[in-house]
Design an enzyme around this catalytic site. Sequence first.
Site, PDB file in Angstrom:
ATOM      1  N   LYS A  13       0.829  -1.215   0.000  1.00 48.34           N
ATOM      2  CA  LYS A  13       0.000   0.000   0.000  1.00 48.34           C
ATOM      3  C   LYS A  13       0.862   1.264   0.000  1.00 48.34           C
ATOM      4  CE  LYS A  13      -2.348  -0.696   3.865  1.00 48.34           C
ATOM      5  NZ  LYS A  13      -1.812  -1.924   4.460  1.00 48.34           N
ATOM      6  N   ARG A  88      -9.650   1.736   9.434  1.00 46.09           N
ATOM      7  CA  ARG A  88      -9.229   0.365   9.702  1.00 46.09           C
ATOM      8  C   ARG A  88     -10.239  -0.389  10.548  1.00 46.09           C
ATOM      9  NH1 ARG A  88      -3.214   0.927   9.258  1.00 46.09           N
ATOM     10  NH2 ARG A  88      -2.205  -0.966   9.949  1.00 46.09           N
ATOM     11  N   ARG A 155      11.976  -2.802  10.962  1.00 46.73           N
ATOM     12  CA  ARG A 155      11.034  -2.076  11.817  1.00 46.73           C
ATOM     13  C   ARG A 155      10.655  -2.962  13.005  1.00 46.73           C
ATOM     14  NH1 ARG A 155       6.309   0.128   7.957  1.00 46.73           N
ATOM     15  NH2 ARG A 155       5.038  -0.847   9.551  1.00 46.73           N
ATOM     16  N   ARG A 166      -0.330  -8.430  13.647  1.00 45.72           N
ATOM     17  CA  ARG A 166      -0.903  -7.416  12.754  1.00 45.72           C
ATOM     18  C   ARG A 166      -1.837  -8.056  11.724  1.00 45.72           C
ATOM     19  NH1 ARG A 166       4.069  -4.663  10.294  1.00 45.72           N
ATOM     20  NH2 ARG A 166       2.640  -3.172   9.351  1.00 45.72           N
TER      21      ARG A 166
HETATM   22  P1  AMP Z   1       0.767   0.627   9.206  1.00 45.39           P
HETATM   23  O1  AMP Z   1       2.111   1.148   8.842  1.00 45.39           O
HETATM   24  O2  AMP Z   1      -0.366   1.264   8.433  1.00 45.39           O
HETATM   25  O3  AMP Z   1       0.684  -0.889   9.180  1.00 45.39           O
HETATM   26  O4  AMP Z   1       0.503   1.078  10.729  1.00 45.39           O
HETATM   27  C1  AMP Z   1       1.392   0.743  11.761  1.00 45.39           C
HETATM   28  C2  AMP Z   1       0.658   0.745  13.099  1.00 45.39           C
HETATM   29  O5  AMP Z   1       0.081   2.041  13.363  1.00 45.39           O
HETATM   30  C3  AMP Z   1      -0.503  -0.220  13.206  1.00 45.39           C
HETATM   31  O6  AMP Z   1      -0.076  -1.552  13.519  1.00 45.39           O
HETATM   32  C4  AMP Z   1      -1.325   0.409  14.327  1.00 45.39           C
HETATM   33  O7  AMP Z   1      -0.716   0.191  15.592  1.00 45.39           O
HETATM   34  C5  AMP Z   1      -1.176   1.895  14.030  1.00 45.39           C
HETATM   35  N1  AMP Z   1      -2.225   2.382  13.116  1.00 45.39           N
HETATM   36  C6  AMP Z   1      -2.051   2.901  11.863  1.00 45.39           C
HETATM   37  N2  AMP Z   1      -3.236   3.257  11.334  1.00 45.39           N
HETATM   38  C7  AMP Z   1      -4.170   2.951  12.243  1.00 45.39           C
HETATM   39  C8  AMP Z   1      -5.598   3.060  12.273  1.00 45.39           C
HETATM   40  N3  AMP Z   1      -6.291   3.554  11.238  1.00 45.39           N
HETATM   41  N4  AMP Z   1      -6.245   2.631  13.382  1.00 45.39           N
HETATM   42  C9  AMP Z   1      -5.572   2.147  14.434  1.00 45.39           C
HETATM   43  N5  AMP Z   1      -4.240   1.992  14.473  1.00 45.39           N
HETATM   44  C10 AMP Z   1      -3.535   2.400  13.390  1.00 45.39           C
END
Ligand code: AMP
Length: 213
Positions: A13, A88, A155, A166
């Site tokens: 993404k 989400r 990361r 996740r």
């Molecule tokens: P990502 O890089 O989009 O996978 O986001 C990394 C982390 O940020 C996720 O595992 C959540 O802990 C937090 N996060 C990002 N976007 C959201 C969202 N829309 N709702 C809740 N937590 C989020």
Amino acid sequence: MNIVILGAPGVGKGTCSEILAKKYGIPHISTGDIFRQAVASQSELGKRVKRYLDSGELVPDELVIAVVKERLEKDDAHKGFILDGFPRTIAQADAMKDFKDIHVILNFVADRKKIVERLSGRRTCSKCKSIYHVKNSPPKKEGICDKCSGELVQRSDETPAVIMKRLSVYEQETKPLTDYYRNEGILADINANYDMVEIEKIIKQCERAIQNV
Ligand code: AMP
């Protein structure tokens, strides 16, 4: 054009959002990036969200919604945006309806095996944030960024245990959103089962879906 990119972690993404944002001249807004920057700068927001990011859990809805609403009110988002990582949960999607219309949802779909392989091999430059993969797109010199010579790191949420967490959070909380938006007729499935060298194949599907809006 207000675009949302939906999909499991590791489907590509972020990389595709960057490319599309440049093509359409609109900002790429990633909630994951916003939170990671907040953690890195040790801001108040960063202190509140760190434990969720480290464990792979979702940040509470009210907090994420407030952050996204504030970000989308900035001038650069008025002509459109690519939102990556939000909504989400159903609660976030409901809240979004009150402050922004979404014109198209690009739903990235990839096999679980591919996703785990991608995430566990991913390395990010600690300085310029460029992304590499130990097998599919390795740097010229192991552990060192080709572009800025920064150190490549994994990361903290890309260790095997957190990746599994996740993915299960995605299945339970986020996947139901695909039906939610499919019923509204604004969702386009994007086959993301390609390696990053074939990224144009993914981008073409996205462009077609955007043109059909
Ligand atoms: P990502 O890089 O989009 O996978 O986001 C990394 C982390 O940020 C996720 O595992 C959540 O802990 C937090 N996060 C990002 N976007 C959201 C969202 N829309 N709702 C809740 N937590 C989020």
